[in-house]
Design an enzyme around this catalytic site. Structure first.
Site, short mmCIF file in Angstrom:
data_model
loop_
_atom_site.label_atom_id
_atom_site.label_comp_id
_atom_site.label_asym_id
_atom_site.label_seq_id
_atom_site.Cartn_x
_atom_site.Cartn_y
_atom_site.Cartn_z
N LYS A 192 -25.97 -14.33 -66.96
CA LYS A 192 -25.86 -13.49 -65.77
C LYS A 192 -24.88 -14.10 -64.78
CE LYS A 192 -30.46 -11.66 -66.67
NZ LYS A 192 -31.92 -11.82 -66.48
N ASP A 246 -32.83 -6.53 -59.23
CA ASP A 246 -33.37 -6.54 -60.59
C ASP A 246 -34.51 -5.50 -60.73
OD1 ASP A 246 -33.30 -7.58 -63.18
OD2 ASP A 246 -34.83 -9.10 -62.78
N GLN A 271 -35.83 -15.15 -62.53
CA GLN A 271 -35.94 -15.08 -63.99
C GLN A 271 -37.41 -15.26 -64.40
OE1 GLN A 271 -33.37 -14.46 -66.21
NE2 GLN A 271 -34.97 -14.33 -67.76
#
Lengths: 287, 287
Positions: free
Chosen positions: B60, B127, B104
């Protein structure tokens, strides 16, 4: 061969279960009052004077009174702006004397209903209409449930309807009925199909359902011939003339369990509203 | 009779579409930098040093760099508490130099992941993991989408896959993949069935699907013989050895369109993350 009489479904008796639940709620309200000197208080907000809405709000107030819940009514003119309604709801969210808030909908097409709902503090959202409550239902987090879907779950549980692995078809996808009903069923491990006005072959989906939740707002729209024998039918529809979304007689000849209309989901909706109001008051008064 | 060769499905090419989308995102990032002197900044938060998670975060970050997005990395010890993680995320939510936040996951079983996600300010939730973003997706309100479901929708749209009235079967119900994927499909008027580990007869549901979204985390779990000819297959699974949830060869012989793994949903997930980061930066910097 002699014609064999069709078996008739047993009733999911919302009136009786709501009475039990509300009796427990009344005890809890009384206990809270003894402990704190304060009765739980539900604020009802009504925009305009739509006769059906007036009736609903009055029914909820009467039910509150019977359960020892005070209600405070806020009547607003039909022409109020979104900002005006948001301000009124925000004031109730901030008022420590109010424990739960019910904003009766619809509120009028010129108002951003979502903005008004979101002005309800999540801790006072006893009608389960905020996005926070929806997400809580969807993710199994603590929070209030939308009253009608919550009432449906309680009714199914009271009759020991197995949900895990069963196929539930929810007809309708409104933010406070179909969508949360599906999420609550999914959280209980049902396989959930959302059908709606654009569904290509609704009848085919219905015929595969172990459980049907009708929340579509079309009188007698779902009929017995659409259903699998032994299905559990929950009619959350309400249409003019006190008629549900399900054609009761033909559906009852196929179903194992079915909600009557009236006397099924309707009383459970109010019972859950009262229960959650008292729960909210406990949390706010005894923390 | 001579054996007729099986038709082979066309590919939903996520690599190509992600490249296009990211090129546009890079232009937007450059334009923002010209206008404001500031580059968009994505904060990545990693708890512990799980090798797969380390790899994802590095991918990412690399993608950010190529698109002109700065990244700031926050590495936290595996043994951090929920409160410690919430504090770290809250600091990023409050930091005006950070425009998007990626936490994450998984974050470790001792941590309340939901609490950590909720510490992300909705305006920085690029996200799409907060309950606010989930509710926005579910109700069609403005907000960020979960990246994988968002990438799936963009891929389907790029290939003009008709969704209205079609029957989509979503296999999996995780909060950031299956559940929001179903809600996004429902918002586009698909009939949506959620299947999962408790579903009684998954194969029967799959055979009726016009669109299958596999998000189950079991390698090659869904096979061609489970599928209706002409189905569109989206494989959002990722399993060890870069293997999806769908058995590609047998499924491709039945499907009209199918995502490869790798090169299908994966690149789209990152492309949507970048796109939303730049969008968040625009909103925060130019308002």
């Amino acid at each position: 061969m002699t014609a064999v009489p069709q078996p008739t479904a047993a009733l999911l008796d919302g009136t009786a279960l709501a009475r039990e639940l509300t009796a427990r709620t009344a005890e809890s309200a009384a206990e809270l009052r003894r402990r704190t000197g304060t009765a739980p208080c539900l604020a009802t907000v009504l925009v305009g004077a739509d006769p059906a809405s007036v009736t609903y709000v009055r029914m909820k107030q009467n039910s509150c009174a019977k359960a020892g819940i005070e209600s405070r009514h806020v009547a607003l003119p039909a022409e109020i702006s979104t900002a005006g309604l948001v301000d009124a709801v925000t004031a109730l969210s901030e008022d420590p004397a109010v424990h739960g808030i019910l904003l009766q909908h619809p509120v009028g097409a010129h108002i951003d209903e979502r903005a008004a709902f979101e002005a309800i503090a999540p801790g006072k959202d006893v009608d389960g209409v905020t996005t926070a409550s929806f997400a809580a239902m969807s993710f199994g987090l603590p929070g209030f449930v939308s009253c009608t879907p919550g009432g449906i779950m309680r009714l199914l549980d009271a009759y020991d309807v197995e949900l895990s692995g069963r196929h539930a078809v929810v007809v309708g996808r409104s933010p406070i009925l179909g969508k949360p009903a599906g999420m609550l069923l999914l959280a209980r491990d049902a396989t959930v199909t959302y059908c709606h006005s654009r569904t290509a072959d609704l009848r085919a989906h219905l015929r595969e359902a172990d459980l049907v939740v009708a929340a579509v707002g079309r009188p007698r729209f779902i009929r017995g011939e659409d259903l699998k024998p032994g299905v559990v039918v929950v009619d959350a529809g309400y249409n003019e003339g006190n008629v549900g979304d399900v054609d009761f007689d033909s559906a009852a000849a196929r179903a194992s369990l079915i909600t009557p209309v009236p006397g099924g989901v309707g009383p459970m909706t109010i019972a859950v509203l009262l229960e959650q109001t008292v729960e909210a008051a406990w949390r706010q008064l005894v923390s």
